[in-house]
Design an enzyme around this catalytic site. Structure first.
Site, PDB file in Angstrom:
ATOM      1  N   GLU A 232       0.942  -1.156   0.003  1.00 45.56           N
ATOM      2  CA  GLU A 232       0.122  -0.073   0.171  1.00 45.56           C
ATOM      3  C   GLU A 232       0.920   0.983  -0.091  1.00 45.56           C
ATOM      4  O   GLU A 232       1.922   1.058   0.708  1.00 45.56           O
ATOM      5  CB  GLU A 232      -1.027   0.078   1.267  1.00 45.56           C
TER       6      GLU A 232
ATOM      7  N   TYR B  19      -7.294  -8.232  11.921  1.00 39.74           N
ATOM      8  CA  TYR B  19      -5.837  -7.813  12.651  1.00 39.74           C
ATOM      9  C   TYR B  19      -6.272  -8.345  13.984  1.00 39.74           C
ATOM     10  O   TYR B  19      -7.236  -8.089  14.643  1.00 39.74           O
ATOM     11  CB  TYR B  19      -5.490  -6.527  12.449  1.00 39.74           C
TER      12      TYR B  19
ATOM     13  N   GLU C  60      -6.667  -9.035   3.533  1.00 39.19           N
ATOM     14  CA  GLU C  60      -5.757  -8.338   4.733  1.00 39.19           C
ATOM     15  C   GLU C  60      -5.881  -9.274   6.153  1.00 39.19           C
ATOM     16  O   GLU C  60      -6.947  -9.384   6.626  1.00 39.19           O
ATOM     17  CB  GLU C  60      -6.143  -6.929   4.781  1.00 39.19           C
TER      18      GLU C  60
ATOM     19  N   ASN D  55     -12.162  -0.664  -1.184  1.00 38.39           N
ATOM     20  CA  ASN D  55     -11.615  -1.168   0.247  1.00 38.39           C
ATOM     21  C   ASN D  55     -12.266  -0.840   1.350  1.00 38.39           C
ATOM     22  O   ASN D  55     -12.598   0.499   1.496  1.00 38.39           O
ATOM     23  CB  ASN D  55     -10.088  -0.495   0.185  1.00 38.39           C
ATOM     24  N   GLU D  56     -12.701  -1.488   2.040  1.00 35.37           N
ATOM     25  CA  GLU D  56     -13.248  -1.448   3.371  1.00 35.37           C
ATOM     26  C   GLU D  56     -14.397  -0.366   3.318  1.00 35.37           C
ATOM     27  O   GLU D  56     -14.402   0.556   4.093  1.00 35.37           O
ATOM     28  CB  GLU D  56     -12.301  -1.228   4.343  1.00 35.37           C
TER      29      GLU D  56
ATOM     30  N   ASN E 252      -6.749   1.678   2.572  1.00 29.13           N
ATOM     31  CA  ASN E 252      -7.315   3.095   2.743  1.00 29.13           C
ATOM     32  C   ASN E 252      -6.915   3.802   1.618  1.00 29.13           C
ATOM     33  O   ASN E 252      -7.526   4.808   1.289  1.00 29.13           O
ATOM     34  CB  ASN E 252      -7.367   3.729   4.215  1.00 29.13           C
TER      35      ASN E 252
ATOM     36  N   GLN F  54       1.457  -6.157   5.805  1.00 28.14           N
ATOM     37  CA  GLN F  54       1.783  -5.720   4.526  1.00 28.14           C
ATOM     38  C   GLN F  54       3.155  -6.303   4.479  1.00 28.14           C
ATOM     39  O   GLN F  54       3.683  -6.892   5.047  1.00 28.14           O
ATOM     40  CB  GLN F  54       1.670  -4.233   4.308  1.00 28.14           C
TER      41      GLN F  54
HETATM   42  O1  AHR Z   1      -3.270  -2.253   6.185  1.00 27.01           O
HETATM   43  C1  AHR Z   1      -3.489  -1.098   6.858  1.00 27.01           C
HETATM   44  C2  AHR Z   1      -4.919  -0.865   6.771  1.00 27.01           C
HETATM   45  O2  AHR Z   1      -5.560  -1.368   7.567  1.00 27.01           O
HETATM   46  C3  AHR Z   1      -5.393  -0.790   5.147  1.00 27.01           C
HETATM   47  O3  AHR Z   1      -5.125   0.458   4.648  1.00 27.01           O
HETATM   48  C4  AHR Z   1      -6.866  -0.784   5.667  1.00 27.01           C
HETATM   49  O4  AHR Z   1      -7.620  -1.447   4.396  1.00 27.01           O
HETATM   50  C5  AHR Z   1      -6.919  -1.558   6.789  1.00 27.01           C
HETATM   51  O5  AHR Z   1      -7.864  -0.907   7.685  1.00 27.01           O
END
Ligand code: AHR
Length: 509
Positions: A27, A244, A292, A172-173, A72, A353
């Protein structure tokens, strides 16, 4: 001492290993691109500014797929800013990460990098501040052979042959209030359906990913997937998942059990997608793109909320550069197990990432690059999980944490590759302080030898918090001898909090 008994049989086939399961993510965020994969002037940079030292490490890890350019970031990105002569590219504000984006790295730079490291790009289009037309322009630019405005621009910018990208994320999201251009499920579903429909008119061979929930704790989780898939079912191939996890100091047992949550998340999205399938009398199935996933110490970052108005706008600031330790590596091993055991439906996944930003790798500006602890389980499974996923029938000791009950101490997955005469067994011991006895009935596999066995754990002079920051290879898999193969039975003593991998030899077909 905890114990686990596993039964492996080549007849228990789950699915072929989806090789796109071993993807990562680049990203435009923090130092992932700038001073991560791209740093003109670095002693190791090639003529395009790509860091050779980082590329060598990426090739070793070998992500089969890399998602780009966000995240994002993509929701306020103009892709055209990143093509053409570099001295004419505009500098812009990136609203997602309160950063200054110089656009010195863009589409052609990413394509050149992806070709050099040998990975498949997975692209994302901006459905935050932009929409259908710009997504179609980008696809025409990347995939149309020539003779049209955008394809001729690509050729003029040095790429005669189309890039032919197959896999596309529709935004995305978009469920997240933090997202620039955040939408309701109905707003997003309609936009994704129409954008996907138009993109397929340009290239019918593409595969499309609809945004699912940003995580399973979102208040709209479930309802979001249901509405979005009702509106997009005939157009898309995948629905996305993001997750996450982090350790809460008072509750390490819940952290080492996080993959239980990942399992539930996956199973709930499968159920939701299949309910939409039933309601709509559809025949095709929607697969899952877990695009992700990682450990991310979000409490240290301070969240995604608006930045104070006085906060400085900076180029490539240090953002979320988590240092990963032994515990994180074992937990990442269990995430890989969770993805692999659901490989009949999770057929795309991206660790997030690749470099610096919650990265598999770390690099310093003008300095060294190295692998974080979490890179090793990823690299091992990417290399050894080939052929078929086979179901592991497991029994043994379990424990309770504050968040989860009946968590298996030992978590395992296996693959079986008759053609190449290899099988692989991936095993985590979640116990923080006890060795676990592993007893594997290899009945249907006819294993002839253990070709290699490794374990990653806290070695001499280390503890579970040890990272690779000071000594860059302090934490890595080491040869593991504490096992015996006797006929059709493999036994081993798994060190406390460890990730072990067994490479097994099979008679050739
Ligand atoms: O990977 C970091 C961020 O986490 C990404 O930009 C977003 O898609 C997610 O919230």
């Amino acid at each position: 001492m905890p114990a686990a008994r596993l039964v492996l049989d080549s007849a228990f086939v789950v699915a072929p290993v989806p090789r796109r399961l071993f993807g990562s993510f680049v990203e435009h965020m923090g130092r992932c691109v700038y001073t991560g994969i791209y740093e003109p002037g670095h002693p190791q940079a090639d003529e395009q500014g790509l860091r050779r030292d980082v590329m060598e490490l990426v090739k070793e890890i070998g992500p089969t797929l890399v998602r780009y350019p966000g995240g994002n970031f993509v929701s306020n990105y103009r892709w055209e800013d990143g093509v053409g002569p570099k001295d004419q590219r505009p500098t812009r504000l990136d609203l997602a990460w309160h950063s200054v984006e110089t656009n010195q790295f863009g589409l052609h730079d990413f394509d050149a990098w992806a070709k050099q490291v040998g990975t498949e790009p997975m692209m994302a289009v901006n459905l935050g501040t932009r929409g259908l037309q710009e997504a179609c322009d980008l696809l025409e630019y990347t995939n149309h052979p020539g003779g049209t405005y955008w394809s001729d621009q690509r050729i003029a910018n040095g790429a005669k042959d189309p890039f032919n990208y197959k896999l596309w994320c529709l935004g995305n999201e978009m469920d997240g209030p933090w997202q620039v251009g955040h939408k309701t499920a109905a707003e997003y579903g309609r936009l994704a359906a129409e954008t996907g429909k138009a993109m397929r008119l340009i290239d019918s061979s593409i595969e499309l990913v609809a945004c699912g929930s940003s995580n399973s704790a979102m208040p709209t989780f479930g309802a979001w997937e249901s509405t979005v898939l009702e509106l997009t079912y005939n157009t898309v191939d995948y629905v996305s998942l993001h997750a996450y996890y982090e350790e809460n100091d008072e509750d390490p047992l819940s952290f080492v059990s996080s993959a239980v949550n990942m399992d539930h998340f996956i199973e709930n999205v499968i159920a939701t997608a299949d309910a939409v399938r039933a309601r709509g009398r559809h025949t095709k199935r929607i697969n899952l793109s877990f695009d992700e996933w990682n450990v991310w110490y979000q409490r240290r970052f301070g969240g995604d909320g608006p930045k104070p108005i006085s906060a400085e706008w900076r180029k490539n600031p240090r953002l979320i550069e988590d240092e990963y330790n032994v515990t994180d590596a074992v937990v990442v091993g269990t995430f890989l197990n969770s993805l692999l055991r659901h490989g009949d439906r999770v057929t795309v996944a991206c660790q997030a990432q690749l470099v610096n930003v919650i990265g598999l790798l770390r690099s310093e500006e003008g300095g060294e690059a190295w692998k974080q602890t979490i890179a090793y389980p990823f690299e091992q499974m990417r290399r050894l999980a080939t052929g078929q996923i086979i179901q592991v029938v497991a029994s043994g000791d379990v424990f309770d944490s504050n968040q989860f009950t009946d968590v298996p101490v030992v978590d395992a997955t296996a693959t079986y590759d008759q053609e190449n005469g290899r099988a692989a067994l991936f095993v985590a011991n979640r116990s923080l302080d006890e060795t676990a006895t592993l007893d594997v009935d290899l009945r249907g596999l006819a294993v002839t030898a253990v070709l290699a066995a490794t374990t990653l754990h806290a070695g001499e002079g280390q503890d579970r918090h040890t990272t690779n920051l000071e000594v860059h290879d302090a934490v890595r898999p080491r040869p593991f001898d504490d096992h015996v193969l006797d006929g059709g039975r493999l036994t081993a003593q798994l060190p406390p909090l460890s990730w072990s991998v067994f490479e097994l030899e099979l008679p050739r077909a």
